[in-house]
Design a protein around this motif. Sequence first.
Motif, PDB file in Angstrom:
ATOM      1  N   ARG A 269       0.824  -1.232   0.000  1.00 59.96           N
ATOM      2  CA  ARG A 269       0.000   0.000   0.000  1.00 59.96           C
ATOM      3  C   ARG A 269       0.859   1.283   0.000  1.00 59.96           C
ATOM      4  O   ARG A 269       0.351   2.384  -0.199  1.00 59.96           O
ATOM      5  N   LEU A 270       2.160   1.129   0.262  1.00 59.25           N
ATOM      6  CA  LEU A 270       3.031   2.308   0.194  1.00 59.25           C
ATOM      7  C   LEU A 270       3.008   2.925  -1.197  1.00 59.25           C
ATOM      8  O   LEU A 270       3.269   4.108  -1.375  1.00 59.25           O
ATOM      9  N   GLN A 298       5.218   1.558  -8.625  1.00 58.83           N
ATOM     10  CA  GLN A 298       4.313   0.443  -8.380  1.00 58.83           C
ATOM     11  C   GLN A 298       4.952  -0.579  -7.461  1.00 58.83           C
ATOM     12  O   GLN A 298       6.175  -0.599  -7.287  1.00 58.83           O
ATOM     13  N   ALA A 299       4.105  -1.402  -6.828  1.00 59.35           N
ATOM     14  CA  ALA A 299       4.593  -2.446  -5.925  1.00 59.35           C
ATOM     15  C   ALA A 299       3.758  -3.687  -6.129  1.00 59.35           C
ATOM     16  O   ALA A 299       2.568  -3.589  -6.446  1.00 59.35           O
ATOM     17  N   GLN A 300       4.369  -4.838  -5.966  1.00 59.94           N
ATOM     18  CA  GLN A 300       3.596  -6.075  -6.006  1.00 59.94           C
ATOM     19  C   GLN A 300       4.247  -7.112  -5.105  1.00 59.94           C
ATOM     20  O   GLN A 300       5.442  -7.059  -4.842  1.00 59.94           O
ATOM     21  N   GLU A 301       3.425  -8.003  -4.622  1.00 57.12           N
ATOM     22  CA  GLU A 301       3.920  -9.052  -3.728  1.00 57.12           C
ATOM     23  C   GLU A 301       2.973 -10.242  -3.815  1.00 57.12           C
ATOM     24  O   GLU A 301       1.759 -10.073  -3.953  1.00 57.12           O
ATOM     25  N   ALA A 302       3.549 -11.420  -3.714  1.00 55.64           N
ATOM     26  CA  ALA A 302       2.730 -12.636  -3.738  1.00 55.64           C
ATOM     27  C   ALA A 302       2.671 -13.229  -2.335  1.00 55.64           C
ATOM     28  O   ALA A 302       3.644 -13.186  -1.589  1.00 55.64           O
ATOM     29  N   VAL A 303       1.507 -13.733  -1.982  1.00 57.16           N
ATOM     30  CA  VAL A 303       1.310 -14.364  -0.673  1.00 57.16           C
ATOM     31  C   VAL A 303       0.722 -15.750  -0.925  1.00 57.16           C
ATOM     32  O   VAL A 303      -0.200 -15.893  -1.740  1.00 57.16           O
ATOM     33  N   PRO A 318      -7.093   0.594   0.232  1.00 60.10           N
ATOM     34  CA  PRO A 318      -6.095  -0.123   1.047  1.00 60.10           C
ATOM     35  C   PRO A 318      -6.292   0.051   2.556  1.00 60.10           C
ATOM     36  O   PRO A 318      -6.053  -0.883   3.325  1.00 60.10           O
ATOM     37  N   GLU A 319      -6.744   1.251   2.965  1.00 60.52           N
ATOM     38  CA  GLU A 319      -6.922   1.481   4.412  1.00 60.52           C
ATOM     39  C   GLU A 319      -8.055   0.618   4.960  1.00 60.52           C
ATOM     40  O   GLU A 319      -7.950   0.043   6.044  1.00 60.52           O
ATOM     41  N   TYR A 320      -9.142   0.565   4.215  1.00 57.60           N
ATOM     42  CA  TYR A 320     -10.294  -0.227   4.668  1.00 57.60           C
ATOM     43  C   TYR A 320      -9.948  -1.716   4.695  1.00 57.60           C
ATOM     44  O   TYR A 320     -10.361  -2.447   5.589  1.00 57.60           O
ATOM     45  N   LEU A 321      -9.185  -2.154   3.681  1.00 61.33           N
ATOM     46  CA  LEU A 321      -8.802  -3.572   3.628  1.00 61.33           C
ATOM     47  C   LEU A 321      -7.887  -3.898   4.810  1.00 61.33           C
ATOM     48  O   LEU A 321      -8.096  -4.884   5.521  1.00 61.33           O
TER      49      LEU A 321
END
Lengths: 364, 219
Positions: A269-270, A298-303, A318-321
């Motif tokens: 979310r940064l 942009q940023a991405q990450e896998a979980v 993003p804040e609500y999530l």
Amino acid sequence: MKFRCEREAFERALGLAGRAVSGRGGALPVLSGVHLVLEGDTLRLTGSDLDLTISVELTVAGEQDGVAVLPAKLAADIVRAVADGKVEMTVDSEEAHLSAGRSEFSLRVIPADEFPQLPEPSADAVKIDATEFKDALRQVTPAASADDSRPILTGVLMAAEDDGLRLVATDSYRLSVRDLPGSTVLASDQSVLVPSRSLNELARVLGDDDDLTLRLGEHDATFEVGAVRVTTRLIEGDFPNYRGLIPSSQPNKLTVNREALLDAVRRVRLLAQESTPLRLIMKDGVLELVAVTQDVGQAQEAVDASFDGAELTVAFNPEYLLNGIEVTGGEEITLETVDELKPALLRRVGSDDYLYLLMPVRVS
Amino acid sequence: MRLLIARCTVDYDGRLTAHLPSAVRLIMVKADGCVAIHADGGAYKPLNWMNAPNRLIEHDDHWTVTNPKGEQLTITIEEVLSDLSEEMGVDPGLQKDGVEAHLQELLAANPESIGEGLRLVRREYPTDIGPVDLLCRDADGGAVAVEVKRRGEIDGVEQLTRYLDFLNRDPTLRPVRGVFVAQEIKPQAKVLATDRDIGWVVVDYNELRGIESNELRLF
């Protein structure tokens, strides 16, 4: 009025009562003050903006009973600033004199007879499990709206539900529902709408082992925690019919480790700046988080995650999530979805006591 | 507009008597007959003034300004330092903030966004103290005065209160109720409006413009 007490205890009491004091006194200048009543060795401090009243009882060494209204902020600043140890306060009709260590203060008091008569709490009292209630407030109150133009949504619905109590809040973008089974606080079918601001103040004073008592009046509710009493005006009006919003079944179900998702959302979310949403790409075995802010980056990450359903991308505020994941609790959580425009449901695996319904954000 | 910079004394005789001792001052005579005497300081308020209609008589060494109530200003001119006259033409008036004016326009086109059943009678409905933004009729035929602001503060409620006072003197309109409309309304303004039985409505400018938000709502 004349009494002596410990600075630290007086500071805490002034600070607590002062939280309900209205900023500039509003229509009644006397409300910018904290009301002090000394009877014997009991000093009661009260701050109020008429919607919220916080009253604190403090045991002091009383010498002369009396009533006074001190300018709340100034009095709190002085007591915070003076040396630790004993504080002595004497109040006459015009001035309050405070001495602590080698410091001496005199300050003008506000005429006490102008302080409004505040409603007495109802005699009917019910006990609430403080630990559970505090946890429920932590989960539910953030979803209440801060927008005064829709006063109903600034409240938390407390409703009798089956054999317990249900707390509900929504700001129309998300809905937070917590059940407290076995907590028979309200009569069958009874519900009240309590301002979330008041409940947030209550949560601040509520310790895990405290006894919490609720006294419900016709137009107000009083929560008693030890020596602190929080009285709030209830919001009048009909809360939205939230039950119809909760989907009964959703075809896509993602199960993920909550801490792992929380950390990933915090990182990605940064790059979700200037109100850009955070995209969740749900696939079999993996959840990808993507944030793109034009001209920034942009940023991405896998979980790692298990996903049952058709591959889907849903975007969220993003804040609500983040808030939903934080308050849902538990080791593993599920995110159930229908499509990219229908509300998504966050739940803790193995528990039905809490749900967080979140509306996606439309993306091109 | 005539601007006279002069060393002068000024005597006012009316509800009270006042005297300005000798000093250099700006004497402003407006085309409509208003006369204002300014010192070289302060933002806008003159030391002394007479609102139109006035009768200005220029004598050799003094001017007299008299209004219909019999109040009189005597300006004794000792030395003229500058005397300038300029034809300024008709002023177009104060332009409202673009958003506020557009908001009024949008609400006039869609009065139901203020209240169910509301119909527009007229925009800028004139009163003795200035035009009220919208005059509407509600579903029961009652007159409704609407004041529109971008930011709703106490001043706006006061303004609407004054309009209501005048509108309620009109037997063809009264009773006239008021509604205060803004994009955001300060809590104090809400309290004051409620205390005066004036309704208040917060409207979404983007929504009125038909701009769709990308935020979906649960309800």
